[in-house]
Design a protein around this motif. Structure first.
Motif, mmCIF file in Angstrom:
data_model
loop_
_atom_site.group_PDB
_atom_site.id
_atom_site.type_symbol
_atom_site.label_atom_id
_atom_site.label_comp_id
_atom_site.label_asym_id
_atom_site.label_seq_id
_atom_site.Cartn_x
_atom_site.Cartn_y
_atom_site.Cartn_z
ATOM 1 N N VAL A 257 38.634 31.726 22.360
ATOM 2 C CA VAL A 257 38.092 30.408 22.033
ATOM 3 C C VAL A 257 36.815 30.147 22.819
ATOM 4 C CG1 VAL A 257 38.545 27.924 22.138
ATOM 5 C CG2 VAL A 257 40.347 29.477 21.371
ATOM 6 N N GLU A 258 36.814 30.475 24.096
ATOM 7 C CA GLU A 258 35.620 30.237 24.912
ATOM 8 C C GLU A 258 34.438 31.090 24.453
ATOM 9 O OE1 GLU A 258 36.810 30.964 28.897
ATOM 10 O OE2 GLU A 258 37.583 28.934 29.232
ATOM 11 N N GLN A 259 34.692 32.340 24.112
ATOM 12 C CA GLN A 259 33.607 33.197 23.642
ATOM 13 C C GLN A 259 33.049 32.686 22.316
ATOM 14 O OE1 GLN A 259 32.200 35.936 25.213
ATOM 15 N NE2 GLN A 259 33.411 35.283 26.976
ATOM 16 N N THR A 260 33.928 32.242 21.430
ATOM 17 C CA THR A 260 33.463 31.701 20.155
ATOM 18 C C THR A 260 32.706 30.399 20.354
ATOM 19 O OG1 THR A 260 35.398 32.712 19.087
ATOM 20 C CG2 THR A 260 34.202 31.037 17.843
ATOM 21 N N ALA A 261 33.162 29.560 21.283
ATOM 22 C CA ALA A 261 32.475 28.294 21.542
ATOM 23 C C ALA A 261 31.078 28.538 22.126
ATOM 24 C CB ALA A 261 33.305 27.437 22.500
ATOM 25 N N ARG A 262 30.934 29.508 22.989
ATOM 26 C CA ARG A 262 29.615 29.824 23.528
ATOM 27 C C ARG A 262 28.690 30.342 22.426
ATOM 28 N NH1 ARG A 262 32.859 32.085 27.922
ATOM 29 N NH2 ARG A 262 32.722 30.691 29.735
ATOM 30 N N LEU A 263 29.241 31.136 21.524
ATOM 31 C CA LEU A 263 28.438 31.615 20.400
ATOM 32 C C LEU A 263 28.001 30.455 19.510
ATOM 33 C CD1 LEU A 263 27.419 34.247 19.024
ATOM 34 C CD2 LEU A 263 29.506 34.193 17.649
ATOM 35 N N TRP A 264 28.891 29.502 19.298
ATOM 36 C CA TRP A 264 28.559 28.336 18.481
ATOM 37 C C TRP A 264 27.519 27.448 19.170
ATOM 38 C CZ3 TRP A 264 30.947 23.113 19.035
ATOM 39 C CH2 TRP A 264 30.545 22.246 18.018
ATOM 40 N N ARG A 265 27.632 27.310 20.476
ATOM 41 C CA ARG A 265 26.666 26.516 21.223
ATOM 42 C C ARG A 265 25.269 27.129 21.168
ATOM 43 N NH1 ARG A 265 27.749 26.010 27.508
ATOM 44 N NH2 ARG A 265 27.322 28.245 27.258
ATOM 45 N N ALA A 266 25.207 28.458 21.089
ATOM 46 C CA ALA A 266 23.911 29.138 21.019
ATOM 47 C C ALA A 266 23.334 29.165 19.613
ATOM 48 C CB ALA A 266 24.046 30.568 21.537
ATOM 49 N N GLY A 267 24.010 28.548 18.660
ATOM 50 C CA GLY A 267 23.507 28.493 17.299
ATOM 51 C C GLY A 267 24.080 29.528 16.369
ATOM 52 N N VAL A 270 30.649 30.645 13.761
ATOM 53 C CA VAL A 270 31.971 30.893 14.344
ATOM 54 C C VAL A 270 32.686 32.030 13.638
ATOM 55 C CG1 VAL A 270 32.223 28.526 15.161
ATOM 56 C CG2 VAL A 270 33.006 29.124 12.865
ATOM 57 N N THR A 271 32.215 32.419 12.449
ATOM 58 C CA THR A 271 32.817 33.549 11.745
ATOM 59 C C THR A 271 32.346 34.885 12.288
ATOM 60 O OG1 THR A 271 31.075 33.383 10.075
ATOM 61 C CG2 THR A 271 33.148 32.217 9.633
ATOM 62 N N THR A 272 31.380 34.865 13.190
ATOM 63 C CA THR A 272 30.894 36.090 13.824
ATOM 64 C C THR A 272 31.750 36.414 15.043
ATOM 65 O OG1 THR A 272 28.649 35.551 13.107
ATOM 66 C CG2 THR A 272 28.886 37.226 14.817
ATOM 67 N N ILE A 273 32.070 37.678 15.204
ATOM 68 C CA ILE A 273 32.877 38.108 16.351
ATOM 69 C C ILE A 273 31.961 38.268 17.557
ATOM 70 C CG2 ILE A 273 34.465 39.842 17.236
ATOM 71 C CD1 ILE A 273 35.204 40.556 14.424
ATOM 72 N N ALA A 274 32.263 37.563 18.620
ATOM 73 C CA ALA A 274 31.471 37.661 19.840
ATOM 74 C C ALA A 274 31.597 39.064 20.436
ATOM 75 C CB ALA A 274 31.923 36.610 20.854
ATOM 76 N N PRO A 275 30.537 39.589 21.059
ATOM 77 C CA PRO A 275 30.621 40.952 21.619
ATOM 78 C C PRO A 275 31.745 41.117 22.628
ATOM 79 C CG PRO A 275 28.337 40.192 21.535
ATOM 80 C CD PRO A 275 29.189 39.012 21.196
ATOM 81 N N GLY A 276 31.951 40.119 23.484
ATOM 82 C CA GLY A 276 33.033 40.235 24.459
ATOM 83 C C GLY A 276 34.401 40.282 23.812
ATOM 84 N N VAL A 277 34.575 39.544 22.744
ATOM 85 C CA VAL A 277 35.855 39.550 22.038
ATOM 86 C C VAL A 277 36.076 40.892 21.354
ATOM 87 C CG1 VAL A 277 37.168 38.455 20.187
ATOM 88 C CG2 VAL A 277 35.807 37.059 21.734
ATOM 89 N N ARG A 278 35.050 41.418 20.725
ATOM 90 C CA ARG A 278 35.184 42.703 20.042
ATOM 91 C C ARG A 278 35.557 43.807 21.037
ATOM 92 N NH1 ARG A 278 33.289 44.260 15.144
ATOM 93 N NH2 ARG A 278 32.011 42.363 15.014
#
Length: 529
Positions: A257-267, A270-278
């Motif tokens: 959730v935190e990795q996705t929220a940071r990705l969303w905050r950067a523009g 949310v359907t994109t997988i964050a590198p740290g999560v992957r």
């Protein structure tokens, strides 16, 4: 006011309360063993760190250690870190050294020839080879901790026990069993999905400890808790649709959730997988056997929800072997059973990671295998809705080895079972998958020439005059390629056209079929001729 455990941790009120009670008991009278279990990223270390901070503020001595996932780590590595932390406190180290200094020097690698009675010059990594030497070391470490606990409470935190060496686990078992009535509390964290597998090397050592310990199992956050975590991480409130999407894809895992929220905050989306999560998901999959990963890959092609029979039909091995591999995936907490042979991925991010790793050709071949399996077995069509089957047929493309099936026709298996009522749904869903950017409100068909799809445009349908006064009908803009005719696709079984009979002056039917040439009964209301 004293800070409380879990004050800044969202959704962990009950687990924080259990740790708070254990710390209170250790400060007042006696300690014990607390094991915090959960999947990677669920918040085990964060929760334990908060408990250690409160214990430290209450005057307890906190000794922390972390296990290392490497064969190069020396034996008793977490306990070496614990003794080094004890040595940094001069007053406490004086008490420990007075009671068991020779063996502690061997454990710390400072004196390899004294203390254990062997005199062979062996280091701490070799002490597990002899029962007498290992027992002497276990007793020395336990005595040192008990001596310090007489002065003030001692909290030992061992993180990532699933990576510990067997000798360290035996020392943990010895220490907890012999210090139950001392002011010594041991808190350990581990990944239950890994250790609970019978193939894990620490399974016979760690599982017996759970019967004597206070076990705290962490699960995913609720939808409201995910929203609070997104707001704290991104600095703004998510809308209802975005919140539902993040909760569905992450399963409430705080790290995801935190990795996705940071990705969303950067523009980002949310359907994109964050590198740290992957990377976290890939590391978790790398710990499984290749056969289990293959089963999960086929399941990822089927979708987030899948049926066991469909999965087994798409695998080359026997059904019993597929069931065993699927049970292993359930034990690893990657999929969950929903009953009646249906399963679902615990996180949609796991499914997306597996699916995105497939090459395009392999991906189309796997979708084509699903379509062929359903064609060969009519019973499997009951396990897939027409929309899923249409999706597999569309994504298979040319891998089917034949023209793509008509979009306005039901699958053959459904037709053989009298599935004509499904036909309209098959037309609509197949047309939707052929045009992923639009959602047409009508039927569609495949064009065998260029592979395109003709669909009924959205909007009000035109009406034309009907032969019968006062009625109108709405034509379809596409031909029914299932029937191979130019008649409108109505979604009903075509009926045989019979030429209307003509009536002669004597009341007999003429012009129809020979079987229907019978005298025509007069209506009681018609006057006699």
């Amino acid at each position: 006011m004293e800070p409380r455990i879990g004050e800044r941790i969202i959704g962990r009120d009950h687990p924080a309360g259990l740790l708070r009670a254990a710390v209170d008991r250790a400060v007042a009278s006696h300690g014990g063993l607390v094991l915090v279990a959960g999947e990677p990223g669920i918040g085990k270390t964060t929760l334990v760190t908060a408990a250690a901070d409160e214990a430290r503020q209450r005057g307890a001595l906190v000794l922390g250690a972390a296990c290392w996932d490497s064969d190069s780590a020396p034996g008793y590595w977490p306990w070496v870190q614990v003794m080094r932390g004890l040595r940094r406190s001069a007053d406490d180290w004086a008490l420990a050294r007075e009671s068991s200094e020779p063996a502690l020097r061997v454990l710390l690698g400072e004196d390899t020839g004294a203390g254990t009675g062997s005199g062979s010059g062996s280091g701490p990594a070799d002490l597990a080879d002899g029962d007498h030497e290992a027992f002497a070391l276990y007793d020395a470490v336990t005595t040192a901790l008990v001596s310090v606990s007489q002065r003030r409470p001692v909290i030992v935190v061992l993180d990532d026990l699933h990576w510990a060496d067997p000798a360290s686990m035996r020392l943990l078992r010895f220490a907890t069993q012999h210090t139950w009535f001392e002011r010594l509390l041991v808190i350990g964290t581990y990944r239950d999905a890994e250790v609970e597998s019978a193939e894990h090397r620490l399974h016979p050592l760690l599982m017996p400890l759970t019967a004597k310990a206070t076990t705290v199992t962490l699960t995913g956050l609720s939808r409201a808790e995910v929203g609070a975590l997104i707001s704290r991480t991104a600095g703004r409130e998510p809308d209802a649709e975005l919140l539902s999407e993040v909760h569905r894809r992450t399963g409430g895992n705080p790290f995801f959730v935190e990795q996705t929220a940071r990705l969303w905050r950067a523009g980002g989306q949310v359907t994109t997988i964050a590198p740290g999560v992957r990377q976290a998901v890939q590391r978790r999959l790398a710990e499984l056997p290749d056969a289990v990963v293959e089963v999960l890959t086929v399941a990822a092609v089927l979708g987030r929800d899948f049926h066991r029979q469909v999965l087994a039909a798409c695998m080359p091995g026997p059904v019993a072997q597929v069931d065993r591999l699927l049970d292993r995936a359930v034990t690893a907490r990657l999929v969950a059973a929903r009953g009646e042979g249906r399963f679902t991925f615990a996180h949609d991010l796991v499914r997306e990671t597996l699916y995105d790793a497939l090459p395009d050709d392999d991906r189309r071949a796997r979708h084509a295998a699903v379509v062929r399996a359903v064609d060969l077995s009519g019973a499997l069509a009951e396990r897939l809705i027409p929309a899923d089957l249409a999706r597999h047929a569309w994504l298979a493309g040319g891998a089917l080895g034949r023209p793509a099936p008509p979009a306005c026709s039901p699958p053959p298996a459904a037709t053989r079972r009298g599935g004509w009522p499904r036909r309209r749904r098959w037309c609509t869903t197949a047309a939707r998958w052929r045009s992923p950017t639009t959602r047409p409100s009508g039927s569609g068909r495949w064009s065998t020439s260029d592979g395109t799809c003709t669909t009924t445009p959205a909007g009000p349908r035109p009406t034309v005059s009907s032969p019968r006064p006062g009625r109108s009908r709405s034509p379809s803009t596409t031909r029914c390629c299932w029937r191979g005719s130019r008649t409108p696709c109505t979604g009903r079984r075509p009926s045989r056209t019979v030429r209307a009979p003509r009536r002669s002056c004597c009341g007999r039917r003429t012009g129809g079929s020979s079987a229907s040439r019978t005298p025509l009964r007069r209506s009681p209301r018609s006057p006699p001729t």
